[in-house]
Design a protein around this motif. Structure first.
Motif, mmCIF file in Angstrom:
data_model
loop_
_atom_site.group_PDB
_atom_site.id
_atom_site.type_symbol
_atom_site.label_atom_id
_atom_site.label_comp_id
_atom_site.label_asym_id
_atom_site.label_seq_id
_atom_site.Cartn_x
_atom_site.Cartn_y
_atom_site.Cartn_z
ATOM 1 N N GLU A 130 -0.264 2.289 3.963
ATOM 2 C CA GLU A 130 -0.724 1.236 3.061
ATOM 3 C C GLU A 130 0.465 0.540 2.421
ATOM 4 O O GLU A 130 0.364 -0.056 1.372
ATOM 5 C CB GLU A 130 -1.604 1.851 1.955
ATOM 6 C CG GLU A 130 -2.842 2.561 2.454
ATOM 7 C CD GLU A 130 -3.866 1.593 3.009
ATOM 8 O OE1 GLU A 130 -3.653 0.376 2.896
ATOM 9 O OE2 GLU A 130 -4.876 2.048 3.556
ATOM 10 N N SER A 136 -2.582 -4.971 3.166
ATOM 11 C CA SER A 136 -3.088 -3.619 3.008
ATOM 12 C C SER A 136 -3.870 -3.511 1.708
ATOM 13 O O SER A 136 -3.853 -4.406 0.872
ATOM 14 C CB SER A 136 -1.921 -2.650 2.975
ATOM 15 O OG SER A 136 -1.238 -2.810 1.744
ATOM 16 N N ASP A 137 -4.547 -2.369 1.511
ATOM 17 C CA ASP A 137 -5.290 -2.151 0.269
ATOM 18 C C ASP A 137 -4.370 -2.201 -0.939
ATOM 19 O O ASP A 137 -4.736 -2.734 -1.984
ATOM 20 C CB ASP A 137 -5.997 -0.797 0.329
ATOM 21 C CG ASP A 137 -7.164 -0.822 1.308
ATOM 22 O OD1 ASP A 137 -7.538 -1.924 1.756
ATOM 23 O OD2 ASP A 137 -7.685 0.268 1.624
ATOM 24 N N ASP A 138 -3.181 -1.616 -0.817
ATOM 25 C CA ASP A 138 -2.253 -1.625 -1.941
ATOM 26 C C ASP A 138 -1.783 -3.042 -2.249
ATOM 27 O O ASP A 138 -1.649 -3.424 -3.413
ATOM 28 C CB ASP A 138 -1.046 -0.722 -1.642
ATOM 29 C CG ASP A 138 -1.364 0.741 -1.908
ATOM 30 O OD1 ASP A 138 -2.239 1.019 -2.762
ATOM 31 O OD2 ASP A 138 -0.745 1.604 -1.274
ATOM 32 N N GLU A 155 -3.424 -5.767 -1.673
ATOM 33 C CA GLU A 155 -4.569 -6.457 -2.291
ATOM 34 C C GLU A 155 -4.743 -6.040 -3.743
ATOM 35 O O GLU A 155 -5.037 -6.862 -4.615
ATOM 36 C CB GLU A 155 -5.849 -6.141 -1.505
ATOM 37 C CG GLU A 155 -6.031 -7.065 -0.321
ATOM 38 C CD GLU A 155 -7.355 -6.847 0.390
ATOM 39 O OE1 GLU A 155 -7.693 -7.697 1.209
ATOM 40 O OE2 GLU A 155 -8.021 -5.825 0.137
ATOM 41 N N ALA A 156 -4.577 -4.766 -4.029
ATOM 42 C CA ALA A 156 -4.746 -4.267 -5.397
ATOM 43 C C ALA A 156 -3.726 -4.908 -6.334
ATOM 44 O O ALA A 156 -4.057 -5.292 -7.459
ATOM 45 C CB ALA A 156 -4.603 -2.743 -5.417
ATOM 46 N N SER A 161 -0.730 3.657 -3.799
ATOM 47 C CA SER A 161 -1.845 4.619 -3.753
ATOM 48 C C SER A 161 -1.364 6.033 -4.035
ATOM 49 O O SER A 161 -2.046 6.811 -4.712
ATOM 50 C CB SER A 161 -2.512 4.601 -2.374
ATOM 51 O OG SER A 161 -3.072 3.363 -2.114
#
Lengths: 55, 365
Positions: A4, A15-17, A19-20, B199
């Motif tokens: 990510e 990636s999700d990260d 986007e966050a 994450s």
């Protein structure tokens, strides 16, 4: 474990990260435009003169 | 003067080869010189005269490799200052513990855990280092010496966060620094192995928050975690900060050459401490230049002037300029991060790597 770490080069799908981070950055900017104070967006920091653990 | 604390790097020598070490000069033959006790006495007297100094952090290299460490600690006491010692614990002997227990001005001895077990910790610090650090933790806390913990969060150990905080609690360590890996100096060579993702840091923060809540541990994030990365309100028992380099609450560093840097992670010095005769740290040109360096990504953010885009020192090491974004954030939002970071980090003098890292390689004798 999926990677990510970063948006893929040559791809427009982050990636999700990614986007966050971009989403929260936009939230902070929009909150500021709406006149919400720093404490209101949960970004106040306590300062202290006491010695703290460090690197 | 505008700071109450200063970090003094007593020696470039170290008995370990930690892959996350921020020092650029560790065991570098070109910088093996160190200030002797007389020079340190003059330095500390000047710093105490110049302003509002309250405490001194002794670091290195490994401070306990200095045979005159206890004389220095007593000198600091004579100046009415508190002292914090940052050590890997590997050179602390019973005689050291006995002397440390007698110092009323000793605020804390700080030790780092980079794993909850020998396999993980030694992966970062070298074979035998886990045994050294846990033995030191046990001896120090048993002697009633104020002891602080530092948890170094990397891509290799984030899943052990809960166990590491439990380990600290077992040694009755109540104050723990949460240090997410921050590449600088030697550790830039291990950037791609050690840098945790957002994450992974979030998972580690959740574990640290649970430990702080259940055990009453005081947890501080000493490396910046920018507010665009996490919502700090989700972790009410963890204190978050931002880069203080050159600010009123900063802790500048003095290297083995006696020169001043805005913080320990900074690559370049701002000059000898005499620069503080004419101007306070906050007023120096180099301070003003550093603190006005806002990365382009951050310019629209209302928190940019406080956050400064995270760690500018790491940005300089990894991306070539303090105006760049903190590599911890940049890894997720900069499309050419890999290529650009490899360009700058490949020039690191030594690649500590994660393989073959062994305390037995020490050349400290």
């Amino acid at each position: 474990m999926s990677d990510e770490r970063k948006p893929t080069e040559g791809s427009d799908r982050p990636s999700d990260d990614s986007e966050a981070i971009l989403s929260r950055r936009n939230f902070l900017i929009e909150a500021a435009l709406a006149g919400v104070g720093i404490a209101g967006i949960g970004a106040s920091c306590e300062e202290t003169d006491e010695p703290q653990p460090r690197v | 003067m505008s700071f109450r604390s200063v970090a003094i790097e007593l020696t470039a020598r170290c008995n370990q080869r930690c892959s996350y070490c921020y020092n650029a000069w560790r065991n570098d033959p070109d910088v093996m010189g160190e200030l002797d006790l007389d020079a340190l006495r003059l330095l500390l007297t000047d710093l105490a005269r110049l302003g509002d100094l309250r405490h001194v952090t002794l670091t290195g290299g490994e401070p306990f490799l200095r045979p005159d460490l206890h004389e220095l600690i007593e000198l600091i006491a004579a100046l009415g200052l508190g002292v914090v010692i940052i050590t890997n614990g590997g050179r602390i002997c019973a005689a050291d513990v006995e002397r440390l227990s007698g110092y009323g001005h000793l605020l804390s001895v700080q030790l780092t855990l980079a794993g909850a077990c020998a396999a993980t910790h030694d992966l970062h610090c070298g074979a035998g280092s886990f045994e050294h650090v846990t033995r030191a933790l046990e001896a120090l806390t048993k002697a009633g010496i104020p002891t602080g913990g530092s948890f170094l969060c990397t891509a290799q150990n984030f899943q052990e966060t809960a166990a590491i905080f439990e380990k600290f609690a077992g040694y009755e360590v109540r104050q723990v620094a949460f240090n997410r890996f921050n590449p600088s100096g030697y550790s830039t060579a291990a950037l791609h192995e050690l840098m945790p993702t957002r994450s992974q840091v979030v998972e580690a923060l959740e574990a640290a928050e649970r430990s702080a809540t259940e055990r009453g541990q005081k947890v501080f994030c000493t490396m910046p975690i920018p507010p665009c990365v996490v919502d700090t309100q989700l972790y009410p028992h963890i204190k978050f900060g931002h880069c203080s380099a050159g600010a009123k609450n900063s802790e500048p560093a003095i290297g083995t050459d006696g020169r001043l840097r805005l913080c320990t992670l900074q690559r370049d010095s701002v000059g000898p401490i005499e620069v503080l005769e004419a101007q306070s740290l906050t007023e120096l040109d180099s301070t003003l230049a550093f603190r006005s360096s806002i990365p382009e990504f951050c310019l629209p953010c209302p928190l940019a002037k406080r956050c400064l885009g995270g760690c500018g020192a790491a940005a300089q090491w990894v991306l070539g300029s303090a105006r760049e974004l903190d590599p911890f954030v940049a890894q997720h939002v900069m499309l050419d991060f890999d290529a650009r970071s490899r360009q700058h980090c490949s020039s690191a003098k030594v690649s500590p790597g994660l393989e073959g890292n062994s305390a037995s390689r020490a050349d400290d004798e």
